[in-house]
Design a protein around this motif. Structure first.
Motif, PDB file in Angstrom:
ATOM      1  N   LEU A  82       0.844  -1.190   0.000  1.00 43.22           N
ATOM      2  CA  LEU A  82       0.000   0.000   0.000  1.00 43.22           C
ATOM      3  C   LEU A  82       0.882   1.243   0.000  1.00 43.22           C
ATOM      4  O   LEU A  82       1.971   1.249   0.577  1.00 43.22           O
ATOM      5  N   ASP A  83       0.405   2.295  -0.622  1.00 49.76           N
ATOM      6  CA  ASP A  83       1.169   3.541  -0.645  1.00 49.76           C
ATOM      7  C   ASP A  83       1.084   4.217   0.725  1.00 49.76           C
ATOM      8  O   ASP A  83       0.186   3.945   1.517  1.00 49.76           O
ATOM      9  N   ALA A  84       2.035   5.083   1.008  1.00 46.45           N
ATOM     10  CA  ALA A  84       2.143   5.736   2.317  1.00 46.45           C
ATOM     11  C   ALA A  84       0.898   6.549   2.691  1.00 46.45           C
ATOM     12  O   ALA A  84       0.434   6.460   3.831  1.00 46.45           O
ATOM     13  N   PRO A  85       0.316   7.349   1.775  1.00 44.82           N
ATOM     14  CA  PRO A  85      -0.879   8.100   2.165  1.00 44.82           C
ATOM     15  C   PRO A  85      -2.057   7.197   2.558  1.00 44.82           C
ATOM     16  O   PRO A  85      -2.773   7.497   3.515  1.00 44.82           O
ATOM     17  N   THR A  87      -1.858   4.108   3.798  1.00 40.66           N
ATOM     18  CA  THR A  87      -1.523   3.495   5.087  1.00 40.66           C
ATOM     19  C   THR A  87      -1.750   4.486   6.218  1.00 40.66           C
ATOM     20  O   THR A  87      -2.294   4.130   7.269  1.00 40.66           O
ATOM     21  N   GLU A  88      -1.371   5.742   5.995  1.00 40.85           N
ATOM     22  CA  GLU A  88      -1.556   6.771   7.022  1.00 40.85           C
ATOM     23  C   GLU A  88      -3.041   7.032   7.285  1.00 40.85           C
ATOM     24  O   GLU A  88      -3.462   7.169   8.425  1.00 40.85           O
ATOM     25  N   LYS A  89      -3.846   7.064   6.229  1.00 40.58           N
ATOM     26  CA  LYS A  89      -5.295   7.277   6.397  1.00 40.58           C
ATOM     27  C   LYS A  89      -5.937   6.117   7.164  1.00 40.58           C
ATOM     28  O   LYS A  89      -6.820   6.333   7.995  1.00 40.58           O
ATOM     29  N   LEU A  90      -5.502   4.895   6.896  1.00 44.31           N
ATOM     30  CA  LEU A  90      -6.018   3.735   7.629  1.00 44.31           C
ATOM     31  C   LEU A  90      -5.618   3.818   9.100  1.00 44.31           C
ATOM     32  O   LEU A  90      -6.426   3.579   9.992  1.00 44.31           O
ATOM     33  N   ALA A  91      -4.369   4.197   9.356  1.00 45.07           N
ATOM     34  CA  ALA A  91      -3.860   4.284  10.723  1.00 45.07           C
ATOM     35  C   ALA A  91      -4.582   5.359  11.521  1.00 45.07           C
ATOM     36  O   ALA A  91      -4.852   5.184  12.710  1.00 45.07           O
ATOM     37  N   ARG A  92      -4.911   6.460  10.870  1.00 42.75           N
ATOM     38  CA  ARG A  92      -5.567   7.578  11.572  1.00 42.75           C
ATOM     39  C   ARG A  92      -7.086   7.475  11.590  1.00 42.75           C
ATOM     40  O   ARG A  92      -7.760   8.325  12.156  1.00 42.75           O
ATOM     41  N   GLY A  93      -7.629   6.457  10.926  1.00 42.31           N
ATOM     42  CA  GLY A  93      -9.073   6.264  10.943  1.00 42.31           C
ATOM     43  C   GLY A  93      -9.828   7.051   9.891  1.00 42.31           C
ATOM     44  O   GLY A  93     -11.049   7.111   9.918  1.00 42.31           O
ATOM     45  N   ARG A  94      -9.126   7.673   8.948  1.00 41.31           N
ATOM     46  CA  ARG A  94      -9.803   8.421   7.879  1.00 41.31           C
ATOM     47  C   ARG A  94     -10.367   7.490   6.824  1.00 41.31           C
ATOM     48  O   ARG A  94     -11.289   7.862   6.103  1.00 41.31           O
ATOM     49  N   VAL A 162      -6.689 -10.086  -3.224  1.00 38.51           N
ATOM     50  CA  VAL A 162      -5.889  -9.070  -2.526  1.00 38.51           C
ATOM     51  C   VAL A 162      -5.213  -8.155  -3.538  1.00 38.51           C
ATOM     52  O   VAL A 162      -4.483  -8.609  -4.405  1.00 38.51           O
ATOM     53  N   GLY A 163      -5.464  -6.847  -3.400  1.00 39.67           N
ATOM     54  CA  GLY A 163      -4.845  -5.868  -4.276  1.00 39.67           C
ATOM     55  C   GLY A 163      -3.583  -5.278  -3.686  1.00 39.67           C
ATOM     56  O   GLY A 163      -2.701  -4.840  -4.404  1.00 39.67           O
ATOM     57  N   GLY A 164      -3.473  -5.250  -2.364  1.00 39.87           N
ATOM     58  CA  GLY A 164      -2.298  -4.704  -1.706  1.00 39.87           C
ATOM     59  C   GLY A 164      -2.359  -4.955  -0.212  1.00 39.87           C
ATOM     60  O   GLY A 164      -3.413  -5.267   0.336  1.00 39.87           O
ATOM     61  N   TYR A 165      -1.208  -4.811   0.433  1.00 37.36           N
ATOM     62  CA  TYR A 165      -1.150  -5.005   1.879  1.00 37.36           C
ATOM     63  C   TYR A 165       0.008  -4.201   2.441  1.00 37.36           C
ATOM     64  O   TYR A 165       0.920  -3.807   1.733  1.00 37.36           O
ATOM     65  N   GLU A 166      -0.059  -3.966   3.743  1.00 36.14           N
ATOM     66  CA  GLU A 166       1.007  -3.242   4.438  1.00 36.14           C
ATOM     67  C   GLU A 166       0.896  -3.546   5.921  1.00 36.14           C
ATOM     68  O   GLU A 166      -0.191  -3.833   6.418  1.00 36.14           O
ATOM     69  N   GLU A 167       2.028  -3.483   6.614  1.00 36.48           N
ATOM     70  CA  GLU A 167       2.030  -3.682   8.060  1.00 36.48           C
ATOM     71  C   GLU A 167       1.151  -2.620   8.709  1.00 36.48           C
ATOM     72  O   GLU A 167       1.173  -1.446   8.317  1.00 36.48           O
ATOM     73  N   ALA A 168       0.383  -3.018   9.712  1.00 34.53           N
ATOM     74  CA  ALA A 168      -0.557  -2.118  10.367  1.00 34.53           C
ATOM     75  C   ALA A 168       0.156  -1.166  11.326  1.00 34.53           C
ATOM     76  O   ALA A 168       1.300  -1.405  11.736  1.00 34.53           O
ATOM     77  N   ALA A 177       0.049  -7.455  12.484  1.00 38.37           N
ATOM     78  CA  ALA A 177      -1.213  -7.273  11.755  1.00 38.37           C
ATOM     79  C   ALA A 177      -0.929  -6.626  10.398  1.00 38.37           C
ATOM     80  O   ALA A 177       0.098  -5.969  10.215  1.00 38.37           O
ATOM     81  N   LEU A 178      -1.835  -6.835   9.476  1.00 40.77           N
ATOM     82  CA  LEU A 178      -1.693  -6.299   8.120  1.00 40.77           C
ATOM     83  C   LEU A 178      -2.969  -5.592   7.683  1.00 40.77           C
ATOM     84  O   LEU A 178      -4.064  -6.103   7.900  1.00 40.77           O
ATOM     85  N   TYR A 179      -2.792  -4.413   7.067  1.00 40.35           N
ATOM     86  CA  TYR A 179      -3.899  -3.780   6.361  1.00 40.35           C
ATOM     87  C   TYR A 179      -3.975  -4.459   4.991  1.00 40.35           C
ATOM     88  O   TYR A 179      -2.956  -4.613   4.326  1.00 40.35           O
ATOM     89  N   ILE A 180      -5.168  -4.819   4.563  1.00 39.02           N
ATOM     90  CA  ILE A 180      -5.352  -5.469   3.268  1.00 39.02           C
ATOM     91  C   ILE A 180      -6.318  -4.635   2.435  1.00 39.02           C
ATOM     92  O   ILE A 180      -7.404  -4.275   2.909  1.00 39.02           O
TER      93      ILE A 180
END
Length: 189
Positions: A82-85, A87-94, A162-168, A177-180
């Motif tokens: 996943l791209d950085a923006p 991942t950041e939106k997922l982490a911040r709840g956006r 699965v289209g992409g993943y990143e460490e949570a 954990a992983l964001y998928i």
């Protein structure tokens, strides 16, 4: 002679209900945690998982060797990070995490079946982002599921889902954990 009320086995129209893979895995975990009565033995394995004919989970971290004369399929999809923006939106709840599955304490076979079932259901429900909790492993080393789950994503049938993943992010489980990001189904495009 008809059975007395309250006795016998009631069968719903359409036959008895079949257990889903998720139900079988949950029951297996419960059965393994039960203490047998005195004089009784612990069952070796409670309700074995139905074997999939189309794909078996990898048993080791090593990819299967290529057989000469059998090229890699041209449309094999490999999920990207996943791209950085995002991942950041997922982490911040956006961006909403539409579901989560916890694979703690499962064997690779159980985890494979549960994860595949969960991701297929999420895709059918048109969810976009989900959280998969693999666990971090023990103090003796990296966890098996933490290592193999990302490898599964590049193999069928996961590669079609699965289209992409990143460490949570740390508060979502961090390295355990992983964001998928799920692919859009044909009807969503």
């Amino acid at each position: 002679m008809a059975p007395k009320p309250g006795r016998g086995r009631a069968v719903k129209p359409g036959g008895p209900k079949r257990l889903t893979d998720e139900d079988r895995i949950l029951w297996g975990r419960v059965a393994r945690s039960a203490i047998p009565l005195p004089g009784k033995k612990h069952p070796e394995e409670a309700l074995p998982l139905p074997e999939e004919k189309e794909h078996q989970p990898p048993t080791s971290a090593e990819p299967a060797p290529q057989v000469p004369g059998h090229p890699i399929p041209p449309r094999q999809r490999h999920p990207r990070r996943l791209d950085a923006p995002t991942t950041e939106k997922l982490a911040r709840g956006r961006l909403d995490i539409a579901g989560r599955v916890d694979l703690h304490g499962l064997t690779q076979t159980e985890a494979h079946a549960l994860l595949l079932s969960f991701l297929r259901q999420a895709l059918a429900e048109k969810r976009r982002y989900v959280l998969v909790i693999t666990g971090k492993g023990t103090s003796r080393g990296e966890g098996v599921l933490r290592r193999v789950v990302p490898q599964w994503f590049s193999t069928p049938p996961f590669s079609e889902i699965v289209g992409g993943y990143e460490e949570a992010a740390r508060h979502h489980g961090g390295g355990g954990a992983l964001y998928i990001r799920l692919r859009k189904s044909e009807g969503q495009r």
